[in-house]
Design a protein around this motif. Structure first.
Motif, PDB file in Angstrom:
ATOM      1  N   ILE A   8      -9.190   6.045  -7.887  1.00 34.26           N
ATOM      2  CA  ILE A   8      -9.783   5.085  -8.817  1.00 34.26           C
ATOM      3  C   ILE A   8     -10.568   4.009  -8.071  1.00 34.26           C
ATOM      4  CG2 ILE A   8      -9.210   3.214 -10.444  1.00 34.26           C
ATOM      5  CD1 ILE A   8      -9.164   5.921 -11.775  1.00 34.26           C
ATOM      6  N   ARG A   9     -10.012   3.505  -6.970  1.00 34.30           N
ATOM      7  CA  ARG A   9     -10.730   2.486  -6.193  1.00 34.30           C
ATOM      8  C   ARG A   9     -12.068   3.019  -5.670  1.00 34.30           C
ATOM      9  NH1 ARG A   9      -7.977  -2.059  -5.034  1.00 34.30           N
ATOM     10  NH2 ARG A   9      -5.708  -2.028  -5.177  1.00 34.30           N
ATOM     11  N   GLU A  10     -12.050   4.238  -5.140  1.00 33.97           N
ATOM     12  CA  GLU A  10     -13.287   4.822  -4.602  1.00 33.97           C
ATOM     13  C   GLU A  10     -14.273   5.152  -5.717  1.00 33.97           C
ATOM     14  OE1 GLU A  10     -14.127   4.975  -1.324  1.00 33.97           O
ATOM     15  OE2 GLU A  10     -12.277   3.816  -1.118  1.00 33.97           O
ATOM     16  N   LEU A  11     -13.765   5.632  -6.847  1.00 35.03           N
ATOM     17  CA  LEU A  11     -14.640   5.923  -7.986  1.00 35.03           C
ATOM     18  C   LEU A  11     -15.316   4.653  -8.489  1.00 35.03           C
ATOM     19  CD1 LEU A  11     -15.778   7.838 -10.120  1.00 35.03           C
ATOM     20  CD2 LEU A  11     -13.667   7.493 -11.432  1.00 35.03           C
TER      21      LEU A  11
ATOM     22  N   GLU B  66      -1.372  -1.821 -11.906  1.00 30.68           N
ATOM     23  CA  GLU B  66      -1.862  -3.029 -11.236  1.00 30.68           C
ATOM     24  C   GLU B  66      -3.300  -2.846 -10.738  1.00 30.68           C
ATOM     25  OE1 GLU B  66      -1.918  -6.836 -10.319  1.00 30.68           O
ATOM     26  OE2 GLU B  66      -0.230  -5.872 -11.322  1.00 30.68           O
ATOM     27  N   VAL B  67      -3.604  -1.667 -10.212  1.00 26.31           N
ATOM     28  CA  VAL B  67      -4.978  -1.387  -9.767  1.00 26.31           C
ATOM     29  C   VAL B  67      -5.938  -1.441 -10.951  1.00 26.31           C
ATOM     30  CG1 VAL B  67      -6.496   0.411  -8.837  1.00 26.31           C
ATOM     31  CG2 VAL B  67      -4.333  -0.106  -7.709  1.00 26.31           C
ATOM     32  N   LEU B  68      -5.546  -0.877 -12.089  1.00 25.66           N
ATOM     33  CA  LEU B  68      -6.400  -0.913 -13.276  1.00 25.66           C
ATOM     34  C   LEU B  68      -6.695  -2.348 -13.688  1.00 25.66           C
ATOM     35  CD1 LEU B  68      -4.787   1.915 -15.418  1.00 25.66           C
ATOM     36  CD2 LEU B  68      -6.863   2.048 -14.042  1.00 25.66           C
ATOM     37  N   LYS B  69      -5.665  -3.190 -13.665  1.00 25.94           N
ATOM     38  CA  LYS B  69      -5.856  -4.607 -14.013  1.00 25.94           C
ATOM     39  C   LYS B  69      -6.758  -5.298 -12.998  1.00 25.94           C
ATOM     40  CE  LYS B  69      -1.394  -5.169 -16.251  1.00 25.94           C
ATOM     41  NZ  LYS B  69      -0.066  -5.770 -16.130  1.00 25.94           N
ATOM     42  N   GLU B  70      -6.483  -5.062 -11.726  1.00 23.95           N
ATOM     43  CA  GLU B  70      -7.267  -5.680 -10.655  1.00 23.95           C
ATOM     44  C   GLU B  70      -8.750  -5.331 -10.770  1.00 23.95           C
ATOM     45  OE1 GLU B  70      -7.855  -4.714  -5.966  1.00 23.95           O
ATOM     46  OE2 GLU B  70      -5.794  -4.684  -6.716  1.00 23.95           O
ATOM     47  N   LEU B  71      -9.035  -4.082 -11.110  1.00 25.35           N
ATOM     48  CA  LEU B  71     -10.419  -3.612 -11.200  1.00 25.35           C
ATOM     49  C   LEU B  71     -11.043  -3.844 -12.578  1.00 25.35           C
ATOM     50  CD1 LEU B  71     -10.019  -0.287  -9.198  1.00 25.35           C
ATOM     51  CD2 LEU B  71     -11.001  -2.443  -8.390  1.00 25.35           C
TER      52      LEU B  71
END
Length: 106
Positions: A27-30, A62-67
């Motif tokens: 997800i981060r790279e996408l 947490e990654v979804l929220k952060e992004l």
């Protein structure tokens, strides 16, 4: 794998089982790629997921929220309604599997 509403497919191949760490990285790279293509993608993009266990993991959430990503999860056992599952199934059947090899994990 991910597919957008224009039919563009984004994918990554691994040799490990997918878990929350792999999905966080994907997800981060996408998002980096999507942000380069259009910095405003957040305003019109929602991520639709098949509901695998790692999509409910606290680290992934947490990654979804952060992004700042909008996120939807499909109903359990609804693979035949998920466009990405159908695409992935076609790729596995026609490309990744040798003719005499089963597609199951076991």
């Amino acid at each position: 794998m991910a597919i957008d509403n224009f039919g563009v497919v984004y994918g990554a191949m691994t040799t490990v089982n997918t878990d929350s760490k792999v999905m966080c990285l994907f997800i981060r790279e996408l998002v980096k790629i999507l942000d380069k293509e259009d910095p405003n993608f957040h305003s019109y993009t929602a991520f639709y997921h098949d509901g695998a266990a790692y999509s409910k993991h606290p680290a992934f959430m947490e990654v979804l929220k952060e992004l700042r990503l909008s996120f939807m999860t499909s109903a359990p056992h609804s693979y035949n309604c998920s466009f990405i599952e159908l695409l992935f199934g076609a790729i596995k059947t026609n490309t990744l599997a040798a003719a005499d090899q089963p597609l199951a994990k076991r």
